[in-house]
Write an enzyme that holds these catalytic residues in place. Structure first.
Site, PDB file in Angstrom:
ATOM      1  N   SER A 184    -120.569  30.120  11.581  1.00 34.39           N
ATOM      2  CA  SER A 184    -121.685  30.709  12.316  1.00 34.39           C
ATOM      3  C   SER A 184    -122.185  29.749  13.394  1.00 34.39           C
ATOM      4  O   SER A 184    -121.420  29.393  14.297  1.00 34.39           O
ATOM      5  CB  SER A 184    -122.773  31.118  11.324  1.00 34.39           C
ATOM      6  N   ASP A 235    -120.024  42.383   9.832  1.00 38.56           N
ATOM      7  CA  ASP A 235    -120.797  41.303  10.437  1.00 38.56           C
ATOM      8  C   ASP A 235    -121.138  41.696  11.870  1.00 38.56           C
ATOM      9  O   ASP A 235    -120.244  42.112  12.619  1.00 38.56           O
ATOM     10  CB  ASP A 235    -119.958  40.020  10.428  1.00 38.56           C
ATOM     11  N   HIS A 254    -121.146  38.618   6.780  1.00 33.34           N
ATOM     12  CA  HIS A 254    -121.481  37.293   7.275  1.00 33.34           C
ATOM     13  C   HIS A 254    -121.945  36.433   6.095  1.00 33.34           C
ATOM     14  O   HIS A 254    -122.709  36.883   5.251  1.00 33.34           O
ATOM     15  CB  HIS A 254    -122.603  37.406   8.311  1.00 33.34           C
TER      16      HIS A 254
END
Length: 325
Positions: free
Chosen positions: A153, A250, A280
Protein backbone atom coordinates in the site's frame (compact mmCIF):
# COMPACT_ATOMS: atom_id res chain seq x y z
CA UNK A 1 -14.53 -14.88 -8.41
CA UNK A 2 -16.49 -14.50 -5.14
CA UNK A 3 -15.01 -12.84 -2.10
CA UNK A 4 -12.74 -15.24 -0.22
CA UNK A 5 -14.98 -16.74 2.51
CA UNK A 6 -12.26 -16.38 5.14
CA UNK A 7 -11.87 -12.69 4.34
CA UNK A 8 -15.65 -12.25 4.30
CA UNK A 9 -15.61 -13.28 7.94
CA UNK A 10 -12.86 -10.74 8.61
CA UNK A 11 -14.98 -8.00 7.03
CA UNK A 12 -17.96 -8.98 9.17
CA UNK A 13 -15.78 -8.65 12.25
CA UNK A 14 -14.53 -5.26 11.10
CA UNK A 15 -18.10 -4.07 10.53
CA UNK A 16 -19.19 -5.21 13.99
CA UNK A 17 -16.29 -3.57 15.82
CA UNK A 18 -16.50 0.03 17.14
CA UNK A 19 -15.14 2.45 14.58
CA UNK A 20 -12.20 4.60 15.72
CA UNK A 21 -12.95 8.24 16.35
CA UNK A 22 -10.09 10.24 14.88
CA UNK A 23 -6.53 9.55 13.87
CA UNK A 24 -5.08 8.65 17.27
CA UNK A 25 -7.81 6.08 17.91
CA UNK A 26 -7.18 4.65 14.43
CA UNK A 27 -3.48 4.32 15.17
CA UNK A 28 -4.14 2.60 18.48
CA UNK A 29 -6.77 0.31 16.95
CA UNK A 30 -4.53 -0.98 14.16
CA UNK A 31 -1.70 -1.71 16.60
CA UNK A 32 -4.07 -3.55 18.91
CA UNK A 33 -5.62 -5.44 16.01
CA UNK A 34 -2.23 -6.51 14.67
CA UNK A 35 -1.23 -7.80 18.09
CA UNK A 36 -4.40 -9.94 18.32
CA UNK A 37 -4.27 -11.27 14.79
CA UNK A 38 -3.16 -14.92 14.38
CA UNK A 39 0.19 -15.52 12.72
CA UNK A 40 1.55 -18.24 10.48
CA UNK A 41 4.34 -20.38 11.88
CA UNK A 42 7.55 -19.50 10.04
CA UNK A 43 11.17 -20.08 11.01
CA UNK A 44 13.91 -17.47 10.73
CA UNK A 45 17.29 -17.18 12.42
CA UNK A 46 16.35 -14.10 14.42
CA UNK A 47 15.67 -10.37 14.56
CA UNK A 48 17.58 -7.32 15.75
CA UNK A 49 16.17 -3.88 16.49
CA UNK A 50 18.31 -0.90 15.55
CA UNK A 51 18.09 2.75 14.59
CA UNK A 52 19.43 4.22 11.38
CA UNK A 53 20.09 7.84 10.47
CA UNK A 54 17.29 9.67 8.72
CA UNK A 55 17.22 13.13 7.16
CA UNK A 56 15.64 14.68 10.27
CA UNK A 57 15.86 12.10 13.04
CA UNK A 58 16.84 8.52 13.81
CA UNK A 59 14.55 5.93 12.22
CA UNK A 60 13.56 2.76 14.10
CA UNK A 61 14.25 -0.39 12.11
CA UNK A 62 14.20 -4.16 12.55
CA UNK A 63 16.50 -6.61 10.81
CA UNK A 64 15.19 -10.11 10.05
CA UNK A 65 17.80 -12.77 9.25
CA UNK A 66 16.95 -16.04 7.49
CA UNK A 67 18.20 -19.45 8.47
CA UNK A 68 21.41 -20.58 6.82
CA UNK A 69 24.88 -19.31 6.13
CA UNK A 70 25.15 -15.73 4.91
CA UNK A 71 25.65 -13.20 3.70
CA UNK A 72 22.10 -13.20 2.40
CA UNK A 73 20.49 -10.78 -0.02
CA UNK A 74 18.83 -7.73 1.53
CA UNK A 75 15.28 -6.45 1.12
CA UNK A 76 14.36 -3.04 2.55
CA UNK A 77 10.69 -3.09 3.57
CA UNK A 78 8.25 -0.21 4.14
CA UNK A 79 4.91 -0.82 5.85
CA UNK A 80 1.56 0.42 4.60
CA UNK A 81 -1.06 2.44 6.44
CA UNK A 82 -2.07 5.37 4.26
CA UNK A 83 1.11 7.24 5.29
CA UNK A 84 -0.62 7.98 8.64
CA UNK A 85 -0.67 4.74 10.66
CA UNK A 86 0.86 1.27 11.24
CA UNK A 87 4.47 0.54 12.12
CA UNK A 88 7.23 -2.04 12.02
CA UNK A 89 5.30 -3.86 14.76
CA UNK A 90 2.07 -4.18 12.77
CA UNK A 91 3.97 -5.65 9.82
CA UNK A 92 6.34 -7.83 11.81
CA UNK A 93 4.90 -11.07 10.51
CA UNK A 94 4.78 -9.91 6.89
CA UNK A 95 8.52 -9.37 7.16
CA UNK A 96 9.06 -12.73 8.85
CA UNK A 97 7.23 -14.48 6.04
CA UNK A 98 9.22 -12.65 3.36
CA UNK A 99 12.47 -13.38 5.18
CA UNK A 100 11.72 -17.10 5.38
CA UNK A 101 10.03 -17.48 2.00
CA UNK A 102 12.52 -15.47 -0.06
CA UNK A 103 15.60 -16.45 1.99
CA UNK A 104 16.50 -12.76 2.24
CA UNK A 105 17.48 -10.54 5.13
CA UNK A 106 14.72 -7.97 5.58
CA UNK A 107 15.29 -4.49 7.00
CA UNK A 108 11.90 -3.07 8.00
CA UNK A 109 12.05 0.70 8.43
CA UNK A 110 9.67 2.98 10.30
CA UNK A 111 9.31 6.33 8.53
CA UNK A 112 7.76 9.55 9.81
CA UNK A 113 3.97 9.66 9.48
CA UNK A 114 1.54 12.29 8.26
CA UNK A 115 -0.07 14.65 9.09
CA UNK A 116 2.74 15.52 11.50
CA UNK A 117 5.20 14.89 8.66
CA UNK A 118 3.66 15.31 5.22
CA UNK A 119 5.08 14.63 1.78
CA UNK A 120 7.96 14.51 1.01
CA UNK A 121 9.08 13.53 4.55
CA UNK A 122 8.13 9.82 4.28
CA UNK A 123 9.79 9.58 0.86
CA UNK A 124 12.93 11.28 2.19
CA UNK A 125 13.05 8.84 5.13
CA UNK A 126 12.54 5.81 2.91
CA UNK A 127 15.23 6.83 0.45
CA UNK A 128 17.68 7.68 3.23
CA UNK A 129 17.08 4.22 4.69
CA UNK A 130 17.72 2.56 1.33
CA UNK A 131 20.96 4.48 0.81
CA UNK A 132 22.12 3.68 4.34
CA UNK A 133 21.28 -0.01 4.00
CA UNK A 134 23.14 -0.30 0.71
CA UNK A 135 26.27 1.15 2.34
CA UNK A 136 26.15 -0.97 5.50
CA UNK A 137 25.92 -4.52 4.23
CA UNK A 138 28.73 -5.76 6.47
CA UNK A 139 27.04 -4.36 9.57
CA UNK A 140 23.77 -6.00 8.52
CA UNK A 141 25.44 -9.26 7.52
CA UNK A 142 23.97 -8.89 4.05
CA UNK A 143 25.13 -8.91 0.45
CA UNK A 144 23.93 -5.51 -0.76
CA UNK A 145 24.86 -6.30 -4.35
CA UNK A 146 21.59 -8.26 -4.15
CA UNK A 147 19.30 -5.48 -2.94
CA UNK A 148 15.52 -5.18 -3.22
CA UNK A 149 12.71 -3.01 -1.93
CA UNK A 150 9.30 -4.26 -0.85
CA UNK A 151 6.21 -2.78 0.72
CA UNK A 152 2.44 -2.81 0.85
CA UNK A 153 0.00 0.00 0.00
CA UNK A 154 1.62 3.29 1.10
CA UNK A 155 4.83 1.35 1.67
CA UNK A 156 4.73 0.12 -1.93
CA UNK A 157 4.35 3.73 -3.05
CA UNK A 158 7.47 4.61 -1.07
CA UNK A 159 9.29 1.75 -2.80
CA UNK A 160 8.34 3.19 -6.18
CA UNK A 161 9.61 6.63 -5.18
CA UNK A 162 12.86 5.10 -3.94
CA UNK A 163 13.50 3.36 -7.25
CA UNK A 164 12.93 6.63 -9.11
CA UNK A 165 15.29 8.51 -6.83
CA UNK A 166 17.94 5.80 -7.00
CA UNK A 167 17.84 6.02 -10.79
CA UNK A 168 17.78 9.82 -10.95
CA UNK A 169 20.26 10.54 -8.15
CA UNK A 170 22.86 7.87 -8.84
CA UNK A 171 21.74 5.87 -5.82
CA UNK A 172 21.97 2.17 -4.99
CA UNK A 173 21.42 -0.46 -7.65
CA UNK A 174 18.12 -2.12 -6.75
CA UNK A 175 17.64 -5.55 -8.25
CA UNK A 176 13.89 -5.99 -7.64
CA UNK A 177 10.79 -4.24 -6.31
CA UNK A 178 7.91 -6.14 -4.71
CA UNK A 179 4.84 -3.88 -4.75
CA UNK A 180 1.83 -5.14 -2.81
CA UNK A 181 -1.37 -3.28 -3.80
CA UNK A 182 0.34 0.07 -4.41
CA UNK A 183 -1.37 3.45 -4.67
CA UNK A 184 -0.10 4.87 -7.96
CA UNK A 185 -2.42 7.74 -8.91
CA UNK A 186 -3.66 10.48 -6.58
CA UNK A 187 -4.91 12.61 -9.49
CA UNK A 188 -7.26 10.81 -11.87
CA UNK A 189 -9.05 8.68 -9.29
CA UNK A 190 -12.25 8.58 -11.35
CA UNK A 191 -10.40 6.78 -14.14
CA UNK A 192 -10.38 3.42 -12.34
CA UNK A 193 -13.56 1.30 -12.12
CA UNK A 194 -12.24 -0.49 -9.03
CA UNK A 195 -12.48 2.79 -7.11
CA UNK A 196 -16.24 2.75 -7.67
CA UNK A 197 -16.80 -1.00 -7.49
CA UNK A 198 -14.84 -1.53 -4.27
CA UNK A 199 -15.04 1.85 -2.54
CA UNK A 200 -17.37 0.62 0.19
CA UNK A 201 -17.51 -2.51 2.31
CA UNK A 202 -14.07 -4.00 1.60
CA UNK A 203 -11.93 -2.62 4.45
CA UNK A 204 -10.23 0.18 2.48
CA UNK A 205 -12.92 2.69 1.53
CA UNK A 206 -13.04 5.67 -0.81
CA UNK A 207 -13.73 7.90 2.19
CA UNK A 208 -10.66 6.64 4.02
CA UNK A 209 -8.46 7.06 0.95
CA UNK A 210 -9.62 10.67 0.62
CA UNK A 211 -8.72 11.20 4.28
CA UNK A 212 -5.29 9.66 3.80
CA UNK A 213 -4.60 11.91 0.82
CA UNK A 214 -5.62 15.01 2.76
CA UNK A 215 -3.33 14.03 5.62
CA UNK A 216 -0.36 13.19 3.39
CA UNK A 217 -0.37 16.10 0.93
CA UNK A 218 -0.01 19.61 2.34
CA UNK A 219 -0.34 21.06 -1.16
CA UNK A 220 -2.93 19.54 -3.54
CA UNK A 221 -0.46 20.14 -6.38
CA UNK A 222 1.78 17.47 -4.84
CA UNK A 223 -0.75 14.84 -5.99
CA UNK A 224 0.79 14.94 -9.47
CA UNK A 225 4.37 14.62 -8.26
CA UNK A 226 5.96 11.46 -9.72
CA UNK A 227 6.98 10.33 -6.23
CA UNK A 228 3.30 10.42 -5.24
CA UNK A 229 1.57 9.42 -8.48
CA UNK A 230 4.08 7.43 -10.55
CA UNK A 231 1.48 6.95 -13.28
CA UNK A 232 2.09 10.64 -13.97
CA UNK A 233 5.87 10.29 -14.12
CA UNK A 234 7.40 11.44 -17.37
CA UNK A 235 9.96 8.64 -17.29
CA UNK A 236 9.56 5.09 -16.01
CA UNK A 237 12.49 3.56 -17.89
CA UNK A 238 15.52 1.96 -16.24
CA UNK A 239 13.69 0.90 -13.09
CA UNK A 240 14.14 -2.47 -11.37
CA UNK A 241 12.07 -5.51 -12.33
CA UNK A 242 8.75 -5.42 -10.50
CA UNK A 243 6.09 -7.75 -9.21
CA UNK A 244 2.81 -5.92 -8.58
CA UNK A 245 0.24 -7.72 -6.44
CA UNK A 246 -3.37 -6.57 -6.52
CA UNK A 247 -6.58 -7.64 -4.78
CA UNK A 248 -9.83 -8.21 -6.67
CA UNK A 249 -11.98 -6.34 -4.12
CA UNK A 250 -9.60 -3.42 -3.58
CA UNK A 251 -10.25 0.19 -4.69
CA UNK A 252 -6.56 0.34 -5.70
CA UNK A 253 -6.74 -2.75 -7.94
CA UNK A 254 -6.90 -0.99 -11.30
CA UNK A 255 -4.13 1.52 -10.70
CA UNK A 256 -1.83 -1.28 -9.59
CA UNK A 257 -2.56 -3.08 -12.85
CA UNK A 258 -2.05 0.19 -14.74
CA UNK A 259 1.32 0.73 -13.10
CA UNK A 260 2.57 -2.73 -14.04
CA UNK A 261 1.50 -2.05 -17.63
CA UNK A 262 3.14 1.40 -17.61
CA UNK A 263 6.41 -0.18 -16.50
CA UNK A 264 6.20 -2.71 -19.32
CA UNK A 265 5.50 0.03 -21.83
CA UNK A 266 8.66 1.77 -20.58
CA UNK A 267 10.71 -1.37 -21.20
CA UNK A 268 10.87 -2.55 -17.60
CA UNK A 269 10.38 -6.22 -16.84
CA UNK A 270 7.20 -6.21 -14.78
CA UNK A 271 4.68 -8.85 -13.76
CA UNK A 272 1.18 -8.43 -12.36
CA UNK A 273 -0.03 -11.04 -9.89
CA UNK A 274 -3.80 -10.72 -9.39
CA UNK A 275 -5.44 -11.68 -6.10
CA UNK A 276 -8.78 -13.33 -6.88
CA UNK A 277 -11.22 -13.00 -3.99
CA UNK A 278 -8.78 -10.85 -2.02
CA UNK A 279 -9.25 -7.52 -0.23
CA UNK A 280 -6.78 -4.74 0.53
CA UNK A 281 -4.61 -5.81 3.44
CA UNK A 282 -4.47 -9.52 2.61
CA UNK A 283 -0.69 -9.58 3.18
CA UNK A 284 -1.46 -9.22 6.90
CA UNK A 285 -4.13 -11.94 6.80
CA UNK A 286 -2.21 -15.01 5.67
CA UNK A 287 -3.00 -16.96 8.85
CA UNK A 288 -6.71 -16.39 8.22
CA UNK A 289 -6.87 -17.09 4.48
CA UNK A 290 -5.02 -19.96 2.77
CA UNK A 291 -5.45 -18.15 -0.55
CA UNK A 292 -3.77 -15.03 0.85
CA UNK A 293 -0.96 -17.20 2.19
CA UNK A 294 -0.47 -18.80 -1.22
CA UNK A 295 -0.26 -15.40 -2.92
CA UNK A 296 2.35 -14.15 -0.47
CA UNK A 297 4.31 -17.38 -0.81
CA UNK A 298 4.34 -16.93 -4.58
CA UNK A 299 5.51 -13.36 -4.16
CA UNK A 300 8.29 -14.51 -1.84
CA UNK A 301 9.30 -17.10 -4.41
CA UNK A 302 9.54 -14.40 -7.08
CA UNK A 303 11.69 -12.25 -4.81
CA UNK A 304 13.95 -15.19 -3.99
CA UNK A 305 14.51 -15.89 -7.67
CA UNK A 306 15.24 -12.24 -8.46
CA UNK A 307 17.81 -12.05 -5.65
CA UNK A 308 19.50 -15.37 -6.34
CA UNK A 309 23.29 -15.31 -6.56
CA UNK A 310 23.36 -16.62 -10.08
CA UNK A 311 20.99 -13.99 -11.46
CA UNK A 312 22.56 -10.99 -13.16
CA UNK A 313 22.07 -7.74 -11.25
CA UNK A 314 19.42 -5.49 -12.76
CA UNK A 315 20.17 -2.06 -11.30
CA UNK A 316 19.71 0.42 -14.12
CA UNK A 317 19.68 -0.09 -17.89
CA UNK A 318 17.30 -3.01 -17.47
CA UNK A 319 16.31 -5.49 -20.11
CA UNK A 320 13.26 -4.49 -22.08
CA UNK A 321 11.80 -7.98 -21.80
CA UNK A 322 8.45 -8.23 -20.09
CA UNK A 323 6.35 -10.82 -18.36
CA UNK A 324 2.69 -10.80 -19.30
CA UNK A 325 -0.17 -10.95 -16.81
Amino acid sequence: MPLDPHLKEVLLQFAAAPQPNGLEEMRAAVIEGAARSPKRDVTIAGTRDLTIPGPASELPARLYTPVGEGPHSLTVFFHGGGFVAYSIETHDHVCRELCAGANTAVLSVEYRLAPEHRFPAPVDDAYAALVWAAAHGEELGADTSRLAVAGDSAGASLCIACTQRARDEGGPAVRAQLLIYPAADFVNVDRYPSRRENGQGYFLTEERMTFFGQMYLADPAHAAHPHVSPLHAAQLHDLPPALVLTAEFDPLRDEGIAYAEALRQAGVRAEHQPGPGMIHGFANMTALSPAAAELMDRAAGWLKAELSEGKESAGSNLSASTVAD
